[in-house]
Design a protein around this motif. Structure first.
Motif, PDB file in Angstrom:
ATOM      1  N   UNK A  72       0.511  -0.833  -0.144  1.00 51.07           N
ATOM      2  CA  UNK A  72      -0.356   0.225   0.476  1.00 51.07           C
ATOM      3  C   UNK A  72       0.620   1.198  -0.520  1.00 51.07           C
ATOM      4  N   UNK A  73       2.081   0.990   0.680  1.00 60.01           N
ATOM      5  CA  UNK A  73       3.007   2.633   0.551  1.00 60.01           C
ATOM      6  C   UNK A  73       3.667   2.887  -0.460  1.00 60.01           C
ATOM      7  N   UNK A  74       3.744   1.130  -1.161  1.00 59.98           N
ATOM      8  CA  UNK A  74       4.626   1.851  -2.748  1.00 59.98           C
ATOM      9  C   UNK A  74       3.808   1.606  -3.461  1.00 59.98           C
ATOM     10  N   UNK A  75       2.257   1.711  -3.372  1.00 56.91           N
ATOM     11  CA  UNK A  75       1.334   2.297  -4.392  1.00 56.91           C
ATOM     12  C   UNK A  75       1.532   4.125  -3.689  1.00 56.91           C
ATOM     13  N   UNK A  76       0.867   3.971  -3.336  1.00 56.89           N
ATOM     14  CA  UNK A  76       0.740   5.967  -2.828  1.00 56.89           C
ATOM     15  C   UNK A  76       2.265   6.097  -2.907  1.00 56.89           C
ATOM     16  N   UNK A  77       3.647   5.742  -2.514  1.00 58.79           N
ATOM     17  CA  UNK A  77       4.653   6.733  -3.586  1.00 58.79           C
ATOM     18  C   UNK A  77       4.350   7.178  -4.388  1.00 58.79           C
ATOM     19  N   UNK A  78       4.418   5.583  -5.701  1.00 54.28           N
ATOM     20  CA  UNK A  78       4.317   5.525  -6.892  1.00 54.28           C
ATOM     21  C   UNK A  78       3.678   5.670  -8.058  1.00 54.28           C
ATOM     22  N   UNK A  79       2.023   6.050  -7.319  1.00 53.00           N
ATOM     23  CA  UNK A  79       1.095   7.055  -7.862  1.00 53.00           C
ATOM     24  C   UNK A  79       1.673   8.253  -7.137  1.00 53.00           C
ATOM     25  N   UNK A  80       2.242   8.856  -6.830  1.00 49.73           N
ATOM     26  CA  UNK A  80       2.379   9.925  -5.895  1.00 49.73           C
ATOM     27  C   UNK A  80       3.253  10.449  -7.416  1.00 49.73           C
ATOM     28  N   UNK A  81       4.781   9.525  -7.480  1.00 48.93           N
ATOM     29  CA  UNK A  81       5.545  10.085  -8.037  1.00 48.93           C
ATOM     30  C   UNK A  81       5.306  10.293  -9.922  1.00 48.93           C
ATOM     31  N   UNK A  82       3.757   9.405 -10.191  1.00 44.73           N
ATOM     32  CA  UNK A  82       3.943   9.850 -11.092  1.00 44.73           C
ATOM     33  C   UNK A  82       2.738  10.512 -11.093  1.00 44.73           C
ATOM     34  N   UNK A  83       2.086  10.863 -10.747  1.00 41.61           N
ATOM     35  CA  UNK A  83       1.410  12.400 -10.509  1.00 41.61           C
ATOM     36  C   UNK A  83       2.306  13.422 -11.559  1.00 41.61           C
ATOM     37  N   UNK A  84       3.100  14.161 -11.316  1.00 43.73           N
ATOM     38  CA  UNK A  84       4.328  14.486 -11.664  1.00 43.73           C
ATOM     39  C   UNK A  84       5.321  14.395 -12.709  1.00 43.73           C
ATOM     40  N   UNK A  85       5.614  12.532 -13.032  1.00 42.93           N
ATOM     41  CA  UNK A  85       6.254  12.401 -14.098  1.00 42.93           C
ATOM     42  C   UNK A  85       4.951  11.908 -14.896  1.00 42.93           C
ATOM     43  N   UNK A  86       3.767  11.467 -15.105  1.00 39.57           N
ATOM     44  CA  UNK A  86       3.218  10.835 -16.688  1.00 39.57           C
ATOM     45  C   UNK A  86       2.159  12.161 -16.211  1.00 39.57           C
ATOM     46  N   UNK A  87       1.592  12.056 -15.707  1.00 41.48           N
ATOM     47  CA  UNK A  87       0.423  13.545 -15.950  1.00 41.48           C
ATOM     48  C   UNK A  87       1.174  14.733 -16.299  1.00 41.48           C
ATOM     49  N   UNK A  88       2.119  14.787 -15.535  1.00 39.94           N
ATOM     50  CA  UNK A  88       3.198  16.125 -15.495  1.00 39.94           C
ATOM     51  C   UNK A  88       3.998  16.630 -16.452  1.00 39.94           C
ATOM     52  N   UNK A  89       4.826  15.152 -16.608  1.00 44.32           N
ATOM     53  CA  UNK A  89       5.860  15.181 -17.667  1.00 44.32           C
ATOM     54  C   UNK A  89       7.217  15.561 -17.369  1.00 44.32           C
ATOM     55  N   UNK A  90       7.575  15.946 -15.140  1.00 48.13           N
ATOM     56  CA  UNK A  90       8.834  16.413 -14.638  1.00 48.13           C
ATOM     57  C   UNK A  90       8.884  15.105 -14.351  1.00 48.13           C
ATOM     58  N   UNK A  91      10.325  14.104 -15.233  1.00 44.43           N
ATOM     59  CA  UNK A  91      11.503  13.850 -14.536  1.00 44.43           C
ATOM     60  C   UNK A  91      11.515  14.076 -13.164  1.00 44.43           C
ATOM     61  N   UNK A  92      11.553  12.685 -12.044  1.00 45.00           N
ATOM     62  CA  UNK A  92      12.070  12.775 -11.158  1.00 45.00           C
ATOM     63  C   UNK A  92      12.791  11.983 -10.612  1.00 45.00           C
TER      64      UNK A  92
END
Lengths: 630, 258
Positions: free
Chosen positions: A341-361
Motif C-alpha cells: 500500500x505504501x509503495x502504491x501511494x508513493x509510486x502514484x504520487x511520483x506518477x502524478x508529476x512524471x506521467x501526468x506532468x511530464x516532469x522526470x524525478x
C-alpha cells in the motif's frame, strides 16, 4: 604551499578517473538518449576484470599492467555491446525513459554476477609497475600513479576530440547528439551508430574502472557509489558534451579536494550542491545545448478515459478484498500488504508529476523521506503522538517540495530529473551527517503507532484508508482541471500559456501536491516500521519508485498501482533467495522485453486479445478490412 | 466604433538586425486586417510583440486603451486577445472537445480545481464552438490523429473560446490544402462579420489576403511600406516592386490571376 599543491594534484587525479566514466555516460546519452544506470556496473566490471588480468599478467611488468587495463576496458566494451544488441535495441521505441528500467535490471544482474565470480570481500589490486612510488613535490609526497592519471585524462579527452572532429563516425555521433531523426533521415544506419556509441561509452567506463585498481580496493558497491557522481558530472558539463564532462570533472574534484579541508562532511553532498547551482544559472549545463535534455521522441498518449464500469468494479473489488484480508490471514501477510500500500501511494504520487506532468524525478524519495523523518522527529523531540505526527509529516513534505520544486520546475527533461536528484541527495546528506538531531546512520527508533492502531490488523486498516485515500485523491486530481491542465502543459507549454495559464506556477503546485502525498506514504511507512533510517532518502529508494512507475506503464493512471504492487511482491519473494538480485534483474528484463509498454499496457493488450477471442466477430471484420486493403 | 487596437512606433532589434522599425497602425472593431510582406519582413516579430511573447524595444500597444507592452502572453490572453499559431499547438493527448474545454476552464479560472471532472465542465459551450467551426462531428477524436488542416480549425475554436476582442492569426492557412484554406478563411470572415471580434492575420497566400481582408498592411525589411484596401495595395508601385522585384513575368501572371 606544498600541501595545497598536493591537494590540487589529488583533485586533478580524481578528476581524470571521474571524467573517464562520465564521458562514456555522456556519449551514450547523447546518441541513444538512454539514462544508463548500468554504467556504474560497467565501471565496476572494468575494475574486477583488470584486477584479475593484471594479477595474472604481473610477470610481464608494465606491459602486463597496461595491457591488462586495456584488455579489460575492451572486454567491458564487448559486454556493453552485447547489452545494447540483445536488450536495449529491442526497446528503443518504448516510452521515454523506459530503457532505464532495463539498465537497472542489468545493474542488478552484474552485481550478483560479480559477487559469484569475485566474492564479497574487497580486492586490493597490484600497483602499476614503475609508478608505485611517490615523488616529492615542494616537500609533499605525490603518488606517481596520480601524476600518470593527471596525464591520461586530458590525453583521452584529446583522442575523443580527434575522433569526434576528424572521423566520419565522430561527426555522425555529434550529429546524432543534436538531431537523431535528421541523421536517420539522411540514411545513416542508426543501429550501427547506436551500437558503436554504446561500445565506446562502455569501453570508457571499463577503462575508468580498470585504472582505479591501484588507487582503491575493488568492491561490490563501486557501481552505485560512482553512478551518482558520474551523472552529476555529465549534467554539469551538459548532456552529450565530452568537453563539458571534462570541465565538470575537474571542477567537482578540485572543489572537493579543498572543501574537505574546511568542512570534511561536505564531500557527500558537494557535487550535488555544485550541480544545483550550475543548473539554476545554466539550465542545460555548462556546454549543453537547448534540446539536449529531451529523450527520444515519444508517441502521443491516448486521451484519458475514466474507468469503465467493469474497471470501477474491479478497483472496488480490490479494495474490498484487501479489507477482508485481516479476517483470513496472518500478521505476516498484513505487514507485506502494508508495504504494498505504501509503495502504491508513493509510486502514484511520483506518477502524478512524471506521467501526468511530464516532469522526470530521480529524487522523489526526498519527500517520502522528509515525511517519515518529520514524523519521527516530532515524536522523538516534541513527544507528539501518531495522529498529530501524521498531520505534520505531509505538511513538512509539502513544504520541502515547495522549496525544491521552485527551482526544479524551471528546468525540463533529464536536467529537471537530475536537479530533483540533487535535492534528494542534499536532504540525505544532511540527515546522514546531522547526528545530534537525526541520529545519523543509526536513524530514529521508537516511532510507534498510537495504542488503538498498534495491532497489525488495526494498523493495516489505517494504512489502507490513508493509502487508498491518497491514491483516490491523486486520481481525482488527474481527472480534474488541475491534472488536465498539468497534462496540457506537458503536451504543449506554448498552448497552455496561450490560454492564460502560468505554466511554471502550475507545475510548481503539482510538484508540491505530489510531494505532500509522497510524505503521507512516508509517514505511514515510518509508523509501520517503528523506525526511520537515512536509506529511505537515498538514490536507490528514488530509483525503486521510478522503476515501479515505468514498469507499470507511465501512460496510464493504473500503471503505478500495478507496477508498485508487482515490484514489492516480487521483491519480497526473491530477497529470500540467494543471488536474488540476479533473479530480480532477470525478471525485470523479462517484463521489459515482453511488455515494452509497461504492465498496464500489456494487461490492456491481453484484455483486448481475450475480448477478440470471446467475440470473434470483431476480429474477422478487421481481417476483412485488412484483406480489402491488401 | 472606436479602435480596438492602437499600435504606436513599435521597434525591435535582434543584435544588429532591426527586425521591426517604427510600426504604427490602428484596428477598428470588426475589422479584418491582413499583415503581409516577403519572408523576413518582420511579420512574425510584429505579431509576437502584439501578444506579449516578445517585448518591443520601443513603442506601445494599446488594447481598448490598456497598454499590453510588458505583459506576459497569458495575461494578454486574459485581457481579450486570442491567437492561433503558425505551427499548430494543441494538447495532443486530449480529444478535440477537451482542447476547447481547457480554454474555457482557464477562462473561468478553474484550473486549480482538484475535484470536478474536467471533461464534464463547459461541455455544451465547447460543443457550440466546435459546431461554429464545423467540427462537432470530430469532438471525441483524439487530437493526435487529426489531419493538419483540422488542427488549424481547432485552433480557431480554442482562440474564440473566451470571446476575444482581438484575434491574432499567424499564417492561419499555412500547410493546408487549397480548398481547406478557402473554407477556413470564409469561416473567419463570417465570424468577423458578426461585428464583435477584430482579426489581424499574416498570410502568404494572396488569394486569401485579397479575398477577405478589409485592409492590408505591407511590411518590408521591418518597415510599414503601404497600407490600404486590396485595390490600393494592388496598385501600389512600391508593393509591386517589393513583391515582384521589378517585372518578373511569372509573378505578374500570378497577381493578375488574383
Amino acid at each position: 604551499m606544498g600541501f595545497y599543491l598536493a591537494q590540487l594534484l589529488t583533485g586533478l587525479a580524481n578528476a581524470s578517473s571521474l571524467f573517464l566514466i562520465a564521458c562514456g555516460l555522456s556519449i551514450i546519452f547523447g546518441v541513444t538518449r538512454i539514462v544508463n544506470f548500468a554504467h556504474g556496473s560497467f565501471y565496476m566490471l572494468g575494475a574486477y576484470l583488470s584486477y584479475t588480468l593484471v594479477t595474472h599478467l604481473s610477470a610481464l611488468g608494465a606491459l602486463g599492467f597496461w595491457g591488462g587495463v586495456l584488455v579489460s576496458a575492451l572486454l567491458v566494451g564487448v559486454i556493453g555491446l552485447l547489452v545494447e544488441v540483445l536488450i536495449l535495441r529491442r526497446i528503443y521505441r518504448a516510452p521515454e525513459l523506459f530503457q532505464l528500467v532495463a539498465t537497472f535490471g542489468i545493474l542488478l544482474i552484474i552485481e550478483d554476477a560479480a559477487l559469484a565470480i569475485w566474492g564479497a570481500q574487497d580486492l586490493l589490486g597490484p600497483r602499476a609497475p614503475g609508478l608505485s612510488k611517490a615523488v616529492r613535490i615542494l616537500g609533499e609526497p605525490i603518488p606517481q600513479y596520480d601524476l600518470a592519471l593527471i596525464v591520461i585524462g586530458p590525453v583521452v579527452l584529446g583522442l575523443i576530440w580527434l575522433i569526434f572532429h576528424r572521423t566520419r563516425w565522430g561527426v555522425l555521433v555529434r550529429a546524432a547528439t543534436q538531431d537523431r531523426e535528421m541523421v536517420g533521415a539522411l540514411g545513416v544506419n542508426q543501429a550501427l551508430l547506436f551500437s558503436s556509441a554504446f561500445f565506446l561509452g562502455s569501453v570508457m567506463a571499463g577503462l575508468g574502472g580498470a585504472l582505479q585498481i591501484p588507487r582503491e580496493a575493488v568492491n561490490l558497491n563501486m557501481d552505485l557509489s560512482v553512478i551518482g557522481d558520474a551523472f552529476v558530472v555529465v549534467v554539469i558539463g551538459g548532456m552529450g558534451s565530452v568537453t563539458g564532462a571534462f570541465i565538470a570533472a575537474v571542477l567537482i574534484s578540485v572543489l572537493n579536494a579543498f572543501a574537505v579541508l574546511v568542512f570534511p562532511q561536505i564531500s557527500l553532498v558537494l557535487p550535488f550542491i555544485v550541480m544545483a547551482l550550475v543548473l539554476v544559472v545554466r539550465p542545460y549545463g555548462l556546454l549543453g545545448k537547448p534540446g539536449s535534455e529531451k529523450g527520444a521522441p515519444a508517441d502521443p498518449e491516448a486521451p484519458l478515459r475514466p474507468l469503465n464500469p467493469a474497471g470501477r468494479l474491479a478497483m472496488g473489488a480490490v479494495v474490498v478484498i484487501l479489507a477482508l484480508v485481516p479476517l483470513v490471514s496472518a500478521d505476516f501477510t498484513m505487514i507485506l500488504l502494508v508495504d504494498v500500500l505504501i509503495a502504491v501511494l508513493f509510486a502514484a504520487s511520483l506518477h502524478f508529476i512524471m506521467g501526468t506532468g511530464g516532469m522526470i524525478s530521480f529524487g522523489h524519495a526526498a519527500y517520502f523521506g522528509v515525511g517519515a523523518y518529520a514524523a519521527a522527529l516530532v515524536v522523538k523531540w516534541l513527544g507528539l503522538s501518531m495522529v498529530p505526527a501524521m498531520i505534520v509529516a505531509p505538511v513538512a513534505s509539502g513544504l520541502a517540495a515547495l522549496v525544491f520544486g521552485w527551482f526544479c520546475v524551471r528546468l525540463s527533461g533529464v536536467y529537471l530529473g537530475m536537479l530533483t536528484l540533487a535535492a534528494a541527495q542534499i536532504v540525505w546528506g544532511v540527515t546522514f551527517q546531522w547526528q545530534d538531531v537525526t541520529g545519523g546512520d543509526d536513524g530514529i527508533i521508537g516511532v510507534w503507532p498510537a495504542k488503538w492502531a498498534s495491532s497489525e490488523t488495526a494498523y493495516f486498516y489505517l494504512a489502507l484508508v490513508l493509502c487508498a485515500g491518497g491514491v483516490w485523491l491523486l486520481r481525482r486530481a488527474a481527472h480534474a482541471p488541475f491534472g488536465y491542465m498539468l497534462r496540457g502543459i506537458r503536451d504543449s507549454e506554448i498552448r497552455a500559456e496561450a490560454i492564460g495559464v502560468d505554466t511554471r506556477f502550475h507545475q510548481w503546485m503539482a510538484f508540491t501536491f505530489a510531494g505532500t502525498l509522497a510524505g503521507l506514504a512516508g509517514v505511514v511507512s515510518a509508523f509501520a516500521k517503528g523506525s526511520v533510517f537515512p536509506d529511505v532518502l537515498n538514490i536507490s529508494s528514488s530509483i525503486d519508485a521510478l522503476i515501479m512507475v515505468l514498469l507499470g506503464g507511465i501512460h496510464t493512471l493504473l500503471g503505478p498501482l500495478l507496477g508498485a504492487s508487482v515490484f514489492v511482491l516480487i521483491e519480497s519473494w526473491v530477497t529470500r533467495l540467494e543471488y536474488w538480485r540476479f533473479i530480480f534483474g532477470l525478471i525485470i528484463l523479462g517484463v521489459v522485453l515482453i511488455a515494452p509498454d509497461g504492465l498496464a499496457g500489456a494487461l490492456s493488450r491481453l484484455l483486448a486479445f481475450l475480448k477478440a477471442r470471446i467475440r470473434p466477430g470483431t476480429d474477422t471484420k478487421k481481417e476483412a478490412l485488412h484483406g480489402q486493403r491488401s | 466604433m472606436g479602435n480596438v487596437l492602437e499600435v504606436r512606433s513599435l521597434s525591435k532589434s535582434f543584435g544588429g538586425i532591426r527586425a521591426v522599425r517604427d510600426v504604427s497602425f490602428d484596428l477598428k472593431r470588426g475589422e479584418f486586417l491582413a499583415l503581409i510582406g516577403p519572408n523576413g519582413a518582420g511579420k512574425t516579430t510584429c505579431f509576437n510583440m502584439l501578444n506579449g511573447y516578445l517585448r518591443p524595444d520601443t513603442g506601445s500597444v494599446k488594447l481598448l486603451g490598456r497598454e499590453l507592452v510588458g505583459i506576459p502572453p497569458r495575461k494578454v490572453w486574459r485581457m481579450g486577445v486570442g491567437r492561433t499559431f503558425q505551427i499548430t499547438e494543441t494538447f495532443r493527448s486530449m480529444t478535440v472537445l477537451e482542447n476547447v474545454q481547457m480554454a474555457l476552464i482557464s477562462h473561468n479560472r478553474r484550473i486549480f480545481d482538484l475535484f470536478s471532472k474536467a471533461t464534464a465542465l463547459y461541455r455544451d459551450e465547447a460543443l457550440k464552438l466546435l459546431e461554429l467551426i464545423g467540427m462537432a462531428a470530430q469532438a471525441d477524436r483524439p487530437c493526435a490523429e487529426l489531419a493538419y488542416g483540422d488542427l488549424k480549425q481547432l485552433e480557431l475554436a480554442i482562440a474564440l473560446a473566451h470571446d476575444p476582442d482581438l484575434l491574432l492569426m499567424d499564417e492561419p492557412t499555412a500547410g493546408m490544402a487549397p480548398n481547406e484554406r478557402i473554407a477556413l478563411m470564409q469561416l473567419t470572415a463570417d465570424i468577423v462579420a458578426r461585428g464583435h471580434v477584430s482579426v489581424i492575420f499574416t498570410e502568404h497566400d494572396m488569394d486569401v489576403v485579397f479575398a477577405h481582408s478589409h485592409r492590408i498592411l505591407v511590411l518590408n525589411r521591418g518597415e510599414l511600406i503601404a497600407e490600404g484596401t486590396g485595390d490600393e495595395i494592388r496598385a501600389n508601385a512600391l508593393v509591386q516592386e517589393v513583391y515582384l522585384g521589378g517585372g518578373s513575368l511569372f509573378h505578374e501572371k500570378e497577381t493578375a490571376h488574383a
